[in-house]
Design an enzyme around this catalytic site. Structure first.
Site, PDB file in Angstrom:
ATOM      1  N   CYS A   1       0.656  -1.121   0.040  1.00  0.00           N
ATOM      2  CA  CYS A   1      -0.032  -0.126   0.080  1.00  0.00           C
ATOM      3  C   CYS A   1       0.946   1.425  -0.082  1.00  0.00           C
ATOM      4  O   CYS A   1       1.691   1.349   0.898  1.00  0.00           O
ATOM      5  CB  CYS A   1      -1.127   0.158   1.228  1.00  0.00           C
ATOM      6  SG  CYS A   1      -1.905   1.651   1.303  1.00  0.00           S
TER       7      CYS A   1
ATOM      8  N   CYS B   1       0.422   3.137   3.372  1.00  0.00           N
ATOM      9  CA  CYS B   1       0.907   2.846   4.682  1.00  0.00           C
ATOM     10  C   CYS B   1       1.961   1.758   4.573  1.00  0.00           C
ATOM     11  O   CYS B   1       2.284   1.065   5.810  1.00  0.00           O
ATOM     12  CB  CYS B   1      -0.267   2.346   5.635  1.00  0.00           C
ATOM     13  SG  CYS B   1      -0.942   0.790   5.162  1.00  0.00           S
TER      14      CYS B   1
ATOM     15  N   CYS C   1      -7.549  -1.014   1.680  1.00  0.00           N
ATOM     16  CA  CYS C   1      -6.408  -1.707   2.651  1.00  0.00           C
ATOM     17  C   CYS C   1      -7.028  -1.649   3.904  1.00  0.00           C
ATOM     18  O   CYS C   1      -7.647  -0.975   4.188  1.00  0.00           O
ATOM     19  CB  CYS C   1      -5.183  -0.578   2.461  1.00  0.00           C
ATOM     20  SG  CYS C   1      -3.831  -0.941   3.551  1.00  0.00           S
TER      21      CYS C   1
ATOM     22  N   CYS D   1      -5.320   0.779   6.397  1.00  0.00           N
ATOM     23  CA  CYS D   1      -5.293   2.490   6.451  1.00  0.00           C
ATOM     24  C   CYS D   1      -6.519   2.829   5.979  1.00  0.00           C
ATOM     25  O   CYS D   1      -6.940   3.971   5.838  1.00  0.00           O
ATOM     26  CB  CYS D   1      -4.074   2.865   5.980  1.00  0.00           C
ATOM     27  SG  CYS D   1      -3.868   2.658   4.254  1.00  0.00           S
TER      28      CYS D   1
ATOM     29  N   CYS E   1      -8.553  -5.486  -9.675  1.00  0.00           N
ATOM     30  CA  CYS E   1      -8.172  -4.624 -10.560  1.00  0.00           C
ATOM     31  C   CYS E   1      -7.578  -3.272  -9.755  1.00  0.00           C
ATOM     32  O   CYS E   1      -8.644  -2.671  -9.146  1.00  0.00           O
ATOM     33  CB  CYS E   1      -9.460  -4.222 -11.508  1.00  0.00           C
ATOM     34  SG  CYS E   1      -8.969  -2.967 -12.629  1.00  0.00           S
TER      35      CYS E   1
END
Length: 139
Positions: A53, A56, A102, A105, A127
């Site tokens: 991510c 984070c 995510c 976060c 995607c």
């Protein structure tokens, strides 16, 4: 798919996110925008490694689950850990989709589609916006 989203482990104010992220990253990760197809950094990448991510640094996907779907965004058939992402119903834009965020976060990553006939072990296509990710190449 969840309707009750647990609280994120990483919490920042809107101002802190704006300081950390570029305007384009902020638009996608925090406001659920979508980058234009076929423009993302990782759309055609074949580098072996871990996708994290961008907001984070949590591990989200591994390159061994990435495949060419020709949809314009990086596609994966499974997250590296099912607890790394949260799937959330998304009825925006007059469509019924499943948003991928995510779990650490709550940043927007993209959408997952099921049953489109892709030759993957899960029949899923995550995607994901390139701008939502960073790639840590394998050593």
């Amino acid at each position: 798919m969840t309707t009750d989203t647990p609280q994120p482990a990483v919490t920042k104010s809107d101002e802190q996110w704006r300081e950390q992220l570029s305007p384009e990253e902020y638009a996608v990760l925090r406001q659920a925008a979508t980058e234009r197809p076929f423009t993302g950094e990782y759309t055609d990448t074949k580098t072996v490694g871990v996708y994290r991510c961008r907001a984070c640094d949590t591990e989200l996907f591994r390159s061994d689950t990435k495949f060419e779907s020709h949809c314009g965004w990086p596609s994966f058939y499974a997250p590296s850990d099912s607890d790394a992402v949260i799937l959330k119903e998304d009825n925006t834009l007059g469509m019924r989709r499943v948003e991928v965020i995510c779990a650490n976060c709550h940043s927007h990553l993209g959408h997952v589609f099921h049953g489109e006939g892709y030759p993957t072990p899960t029949d899923d296509r995550y995607c994901i916006n390139s701008i939502s990710l960073t790639l840590e190449p394998a050593e």
